[in-house]
Design an enzyme around this catalytic site. Structure first.
Site, mmCIF file in Angstrom:
data_model
loop_
_atom_site.group_PDB
_atom_site.id
_atom_site.type_symbol
_atom_site.label_atom_id
_atom_site.label_comp_id
_atom_site.label_asym_id
_atom_site.label_seq_id
_atom_site.Cartn_x
_atom_site.Cartn_y
_atom_site.Cartn_z
ATOM 1 N N LYS A 1 19.156 9.756 28.074
ATOM 2 C CA LYS A 1 20.278 10.685 28.318
ATOM 3 C C LYS A 1 20.501 12.095 27.373
ATOM 4 C CE LYS A 1 21.223 7.514 31.250
ATOM 5 N NZ LYS A 1 21.918 6.330 31.383
ATOM 6 N N ASP B 1 27.650 0.168 23.738
ATOM 7 C CA ASP B 1 26.592 0.983 24.616
ATOM 8 C C ASP B 1 26.792 2.417 24.348
ATOM 9 O OD1 ASP B 1 25.053 2.260 26.391
ATOM 10 O OD2 ASP B 1 25.905 0.873 27.946
ATOM 11 N N TRP C 1 28.587 0.944 33.995
ATOM 12 C CA TRP C 1 27.887 0.267 33.172
ATOM 13 C C TRP C 1 28.254 -0.857 32.363
ATOM 14 C CZ3 TRP C 1 23.172 1.229 34.113
ATOM 15 C CH2 TRP C 1 22.919 2.400 34.741
HETATM 16 C C1 PLP Z 1 21.929 4.935 31.773
HETATM 17 C C2 PLP Z 1 22.636 3.953 31.170
HETATM 18 C C3 PLP Z 1 22.260 2.594 31.078
HETATM 19 C C4 PLP Z 1 21.073 2.264 31.442
HETATM 20 O O1 PLP Z 1 20.004 2.570 31.113
HETATM 21 P P1 PLP Z 1 18.495 2.389 31.290
HETATM 22 O O2 PLP Z 1 17.735 2.667 30.244
HETATM 23 O O3 PLP Z 1 18.132 2.651 32.652
HETATM 24 O O4 PLP Z 1 18.337 0.873 31.399
HETATM 25 C C5 PLP Z 1 23.229 1.719 30.342
HETATM 26 N N1 PLP Z 1 24.569 2.286 29.977
HETATM 27 C C6 PLP Z 1 24.677 3.646 30.143
HETATM 28 C C7 PLP Z 1 26.190 3.798 29.391
HETATM 29 C C8 PLP Z 1 23.989 4.545 30.545
HETATM 30 O O5 PLP Z 1 24.411 5.739 30.632
#
Ligand code: PLP
Length: 360
Positions: free
Chosen positions: A196, A172, A102
């Site tokens: 998530k 993030d 990521w």
């Molecule tokens: C799933 C995830 C993303 C991407 O998320 P989307 O909503 O699919 O754009 C980005 N960073 C992390 C750490 C993730 O787990």
């Protein structure tokens, strides 16, 4: 009671209580005669849902009043672009810490808008650890410092908040959102997709310090300007109303659980149960440095990959779903977000032991 435990990394399990409440309110929300999905986003009913969700999130995380909370769309992936667009502020370079898949995607996108300095990378050991901050090589005048607080695919989590000094710290937190308390005042911006640990796909939450708003360059599409979104209270266009509603129910559920400190204690207990078992056997293996292991996403391999399919089949028969690892890593991955009850982890460990005894 549902009969399965869903270990998916995302979209992921939601608390059963929340789903039951949403089901009960599906046809007629609070006597309004409407489903939340059918409401005008500018109507009194939906506005109250939206405002309550923000209030509850602010209370849960202790968000200071000089931070805006934005409910946006486009996932965390669009934030990979919105962050450099809005936060470069005429500076030449942004610092990124590279800890896995990521981070890599965030770095790739940022390079479209400016130069990126990789302050630290864990590539030398296949992204199985967090490089200690003492060795980071930061730029003299970085626009911001970006890191991924939990690498959902590699299962690597920061156990600390980096010290960025006067430089805005950007995180993030997609897969660790609300799984532990976070001192918001240490950050310039925090962002994460809801699917998530919070709610349905379609919603991304951005928490941004006010002084970082209003710096998007001329020519920035209106939707991508944080300042415009903040001024419109995330209602510049139709917001993802259903996702905000469910996220709001999850915030209330988290409050009933005792808040983030209590949730963190349960997450520690769940992760310990699984890692203790992994550490006591040669049959399964988790590659991540102990101190940097994720509490949310636990990747593991079987000693013999030829047994993977049998393992997954047996898990499914016992009501344990979505344990297959990410295609880039192989093996298994158990995601044990807030909504995963400890009984789910107990069931998984019990099955892993049984499988080992049969095949070890
Ligand atoms: C799933 C995830 C993303 C991407 O998320 P989307 O909503 O699919 O754009 C980005 N960073 C992390 C750490 C993730 O787990």
């Amino acid at each position: 009671m549902r009969k399965v435990f869903n270990f998916s990394a995302g979209p992921a399990m939601l608390p059963e209580e929340v789903l039951a409440q949403a089901a009960a309110e599906m046809l007629d929300w609070h006597g309004s005669g409407q489903s939340v999905m059918e409401m005008s986003h500018r109507g009194r009913e939906y506005m109250s849902i939206h405002e309550q969700a923000e209030r509850d999130l602010r209370e849960l995380m202790g968000i200071p009043s000089n931070y805006k909370v934005l409910f946006l769309q486009g996932g965390a992936t669009l934030q990979f672009a919105m962050i450099p667009i809005n936060l470069m502020r005429g500076k030449a370079v942004a610092d990124y810490v590279h800890t896995g898949e990521w981070s890599k995607k965030a770095i790739k996108e940022a390079k479209l808008f400016g130069s990126v300095n990789i302050a630290a990378s864990a590539e030398d050991r296949n992204f199985t650890y967090v490089p200690p901050q003492s060795g980071w090589k930061r730029s003299a005048d970085a626009a911001y410092l970006h890191y991924c607080a939990n690498e959902t695919i590699g299962g690597v989590e920061f156990g600390f908040v980096p010290d960025a000094g006067d430089v805005p710290l950007v995180a993030d937190v997609s897969s660790t959102f609300l799984s532990r308390p976070l001192e918001v005042s240490k950050f310039g911006l925090i962002y994460g997709g809801a699917q998530k640990n919070i709610g349905p796909a379609g919603l991304v939450i951005v928490i941004v310090r006010e002084d970082l708003l209003g710096h998007a360059p001329k020519g920035t599409p209106t939707m991508l300007d944080y300042k415009v979104q903040a001024d419109a209270d995330s209602m510049l266009n139709t917001p993802p109303t259903w996702a905000v509603y469910i996220a709001g129910l999850v915030f209330q559920w988290l409050k009933r659980q005792g808040g983030l400190a209590a949730v963190e204690a349960r997450n520690i207990e769940k992760a310990k149960l699984l890692y203790d078992y992994l550490d006591g056997t040669q049959f399964y293996r988790n590659p991540v440095e102990r101190a940097d292991r994720s509490r949310m996403n636990v990747p593991f391999t079987l000693r013999d990959a030829a047994l993977d399919e049998a393992f997954l089949k047996g898990a499914k028969e016992r009501g344990m779903l979505q344990l297959k690892g990410h295609r880039s890593v192989g093996g298994m991955r158990a995601s044990i977000y807030n909504a995963m009850p400890i009984d789910g982890v107990r069931a998984l460990v019990g099955y892993m032991r049984e499988f080992e005894q049969r095949n070890g």
